[in-house]
Design a protein around this motif. Structure first.
Motif, mmCIF file in Angstrom:
data_model
loop_
_atom_site.group_PDB
_atom_site.id
_atom_site.type_symbol
_atom_site.label_atom_id
_atom_site.label_comp_id
_atom_site.label_asym_id
_atom_site.label_seq_id
_atom_site.Cartn_x
_atom_site.Cartn_y
_atom_site.Cartn_z
ATOM 1 N N SER A 104 0.839 -1.202 0.000
ATOM 2 C CA SER A 104 0.000 0.000 0.000
ATOM 3 C C SER A 104 0.872 1.249 0.000
ATOM 4 C CB SER A 104 -0.883 0.015 1.253
ATOM 5 O OG SER A 104 -0.061 0.201 2.396
ATOM 6 N N GLY A 105 0.198 2.386 -0.157
ATOM 7 C CA GLY A 105 0.922 3.650 -0.170
ATOM 8 C C GLY A 105 1.537 3.978 1.178
ATOM 9 N N ALA A 106 0.760 3.786 2.235
ATOM 10 C CA ALA A 106 1.281 4.092 3.571
ATOM 11 C C ALA A 106 2.508 3.240 3.870
ATOM 12 C CB ALA A 106 0.198 3.854 4.622
ATOM 13 N N VAL A 109 5.505 4.604 2.119
ATOM 14 C CA VAL A 109 6.036 5.786 2.811
ATOM 15 C C VAL A 109 6.808 5.358 4.063
ATOM 16 C CG1 VAL A 109 5.375 7.895 4.046
ATOM 17 C CG2 VAL A 109 4.311 7.349 1.844
ATOM 18 N N PHE A 135 -0.476 14.571 2.005
ATOM 19 C CA PHE A 135 -1.122 13.336 2.469
ATOM 20 C C PHE A 135 -0.233 12.157 2.101
ATOM 21 C CE2 PHE A 135 -3.819 9.639 2.449
ATOM 22 C CZ PHE A 135 -4.502 9.788 3.638
ATOM 23 N N HIS A 136 0.178 11.397 3.130
ATOM 24 C CA HIS A 136 1.078 10.267 2.878
ATOM 25 C C HIS A 136 0.538 8.947 3.410
ATOM 26 C CE1 HIS A 136 4.251 12.844 1.293
ATOM 27 N NE2 HIS A 136 4.075 13.655 2.315
ATOM 28 N N GLY A 137 -0.664 8.939 4.016
ATOM 29 C CA GLY A 137 -1.224 7.671 4.488
ATOM 30 C C GLY A 137 -1.544 7.697 5.968
ATOM 31 N N GLU A 187 4.888 14.950 -1.933
ATOM 32 C CA GLU A 187 4.232 14.409 -3.118
ATOM 33 C C GLU A 187 4.699 15.251 -4.307
ATOM 34 O OE1 GLU A 187 0.736 15.111 -0.421
ATOM 35 O OE2 GLU A 187 -0.256 14.056 -2.073
ATOM 36 N N ASP A 220 6.928 11.256 -3.123
ATOM 37 C CA ASP A 220 5.806 10.327 -2.987
ATOM 38 C C ASP A 220 5.016 10.356 -4.288
ATOM 39 O OD1 ASP A 220 3.474 8.980 -2.434
ATOM 40 O OD2 ASP A 220 3.208 9.844 -0.430
ATOM 41 N N VAL A 222 2.793 7.931 -5.054
ATOM 42 C CA VAL A 222 1.707 6.953 -4.883
ATOM 43 C C VAL A 222 0.513 7.318 -5.770
ATOM 44 C CG1 VAL A 222 -0.042 6.184 -3.211
ATOM 45 C CG2 VAL A 222 2.384 6.133 -2.601
ATOM 46 N N GLN A 223 0.193 8.609 -5.830
ATOM 47 C CA GLN A 223 -0.963 9.025 -6.636
ATOM 48 C C GLN A 223 -0.537 9.491 -8.028
ATOM 49 O OE1 GLN A 223 -4.680 12.064 -5.945
ATOM 50 N NE2 GLN A 223 -3.937 10.946 -4.204
ATOM 51 N N LYS A 249 -1.177 2.518 -5.208
ATOM 52 C CA LYS A 249 -2.429 2.764 -5.948
ATOM 53 C C LYS A 249 -2.508 2.024 -7.293
ATOM 54 C CE LYS A 249 -4.305 7.078 -4.075
ATOM 55 N NZ LYS A 249 -5.438 6.514 -3.361
HETATM 56 C C1 PLP Z 1 0.378 10.609 -2.172
HETATM 57 C C2 PLP Z 1 -0.160 9.496 -1.319
HETATM 58 N N1 PLP Z 1 0.662 8.807 -0.516
HETATM 59 C C3 PLP Z 1 0.231 7.800 0.261
HETATM 60 C C4 PLP Z 1 -1.093 7.440 0.262
HETATM 61 C C5 PLP Z 1 -1.560 6.297 1.129
HETATM 62 O O1 PLP Z 1 -1.880 5.218 0.331
HETATM 63 P P1 PLP Z 1 -2.687 3.945 0.951
HETATM 64 O O2 PLP Z 1 -4.092 4.414 1.157
HETATM 65 O O3 PLP Z 1 -2.547 2.898 -0.111
HETATM 66 O O4 PLP Z 1 -2.013 3.574 2.209
HETATM 67 C C6 PLP Z 1 -1.997 8.112 -0.555
HETATM 68 C C7 PLP Z 1 -3.426 7.749 -0.546
HETATM 69 O O5 PLP Z 1 -4.278 8.448 -1.026
HETATM 70 C C8 PLP Z 1 -1.527 9.177 -1.364
HETATM 71 O O6 PLP Z 1 -2.349 9.860 -2.161
#
Ligand code: PLP
Length: 395
Positions: A104-106, A109, A135-137, A187, A220, A222-223, A249
């Protein structure tokens, strides 16, 4: 929604989400169907996971074949799929790197923060500078990097050593980065914070600042990663080479898959025993990710994402001339924000009533993360609903 499903949730599922009273049963491309057979057009598929649409055929075929062969082995073994995925993802950075996989994203991170601290340990560097509005999770490390007090409420104390700079303000970052800082994390394009694109020179300036002050730059993605912006990774839109990027994601089209890519020098600090993930780089998620990459490449979807950026911008900038409550339209590829001067949450409800799924973040920003292969017909149909819903907001 089927009343029995609602009842199951009411009795047995912890109510930590605001859920729409809709039960989704099936998806294909940019469309989903609920349990009453109602069809919806999806401009926010899987919260950014279904980057090539719901149930993309190559991904479905690859997963079907893999689950019949081998579902899971832990990381005490090798699998060809994980090795091939690491090569595919690192080949596309333009600067190489090595990958670690999680789910996962969190988690990605968390891995990046741990790696930065391991890297900085010998020189006494452990502090992390992140950005306000980021936002990082939701796990405690990722939450500590998330620069929004509303998400910290009730769970403090967070990890020690975090401070927050204004996104886009180089001087603020300069003020916070000191000789105990191991990394600056941000991000590449802020997503949940409202599709905030870094101002010209900012990422390049942060790269220069972090190099000069002797700490790492973590982006980051993730998005913003996996082709969404019309390049494989958003940092390729600027002239920067980070030390670590995070991914999740869209990587495997919605099969859980996250990871980091780090330069080999930095990656060398993640030694056996320092970090792990039981499911990370699992063969099912790895083949799903490889099939996602193949779909993007073989169907020319990086170009399509850039074409969709121009189409969305033109469409909603034209609407802004009629609706002065549209403050700004921000887009890179299929990462799109329409900032309103008024509350945007009624737009989500109006669109849902008319069969279009979208998102509103930070109360005023309509956020769209449509599939890169959204057809012209679906683009037109969805935009017509969204235009009507935004136009009806005021007056
Ligand atoms: C930039 C970013 N990092 C981390 C996350 C966390 O991802 P996850 O929900 O898969 O843990 C998100 C979730 O929206 C995100 O947008």
């Amino acid at each position: 929604m089927n009343a029995a499903t609602g009842e199951l949730y009411r009795q047995h599922v912890i109510p930590n989400y605001n859920r729409y009273p809709v039960c989704i049963e099936r998806g294909e491309g940019s469309r989903v169907w609920d349990d009453e057979g109602r069809e919806y057009l999806d401009f926010f598929p899987g919260w950014g996971c279904a980057i090539v649409g719901h149930c993309p055929p190559r991904v479905v075929a690859a997963v079907r074949e893999q689950v019949g062969k081998l579902i899971h082995v832990p990381n005490s073994w090798h699998t060809e799929a994980q090795g091939r995925l690491a090569k595919a993802l690192t080949d596309r950075t333009g600067w190489g790197g090595q990958a670690f996989f999680c789910n996962s994203g969190a988690e990605a991170v968390e891995a990046a923060i741990k790696l930065a601290r391991l890297w900085g340990q010998a020189s006494g560097r452990y502090r992390v500078v992140s950005m306000l509005n980021s936002f990082h999770g939701r796990t405690l490390g990722a939450l500590s990097a998330t620069g929004q007090p509303k998400y910290h409420q009730g769970v403090i104390p967070l990890l020690p050593g975090f401070s927050y700079a204004e996104f886009g303000d180089l001087e603020d970052a300069d003020r916070l980065v000191g000789n105990e800082t191991c990394a600056v994390i941000l991000e590449t394009i802020q997503g949940e914070g409202g599709i905030n694109i870094p101002p010209p020179g900012y990422l390049e300036g942060l790269r220069e600042l972090t190099s000069r002050k002797g700490c790492l730059l973590i982006l980051d993605e993730v998005q913003s990663g996996m082709g969404r912006v019309g390049n494989w990774y958003a940092h390729q839109l600027w002239n920067v080479q980070p030390d670590i990027i995070t991914l999740a994601k869209a990587v495997a089209s919605g099969i859980p898959c996250g990871g980091i890519i780090a330069t080999p020098e930095v990656a060398s600090f993640l030694k056996p025993g320092t970090h792990a993930s039981t499911y990370g780089g699992n063969p099912v998620s790895s083949v799903a990710a490889l099939a996602t990459i193949a779909t993007i490449e073989e169907d020319g979807l990086l170009e399509r994402a850039r074409a969709l950026e121009a189409k969305f911008k033109a469409r909603f900038e034209a609407l802004a001339t009629r609706c002065p409550w549209i403050k700004e339209v921000r887009a890179r590829g299929v990462m799109i924000g329409i900032e309103l001067a008024v509350d945007g949450t009624p737009v989500v409800r109006k669109c849902l009533e008319k069969g279009l799924l979208i998102n509103c973040t930070q109360q005023t920003v309509i956020r769209l993360l449509p599939a890169m292969n959204l057809s012209d017909a679906d683009f037109d149909a969805g935009c017509a609903i969204l235009e009507e819903s935004i136009a009806s907001l005021v007056g």
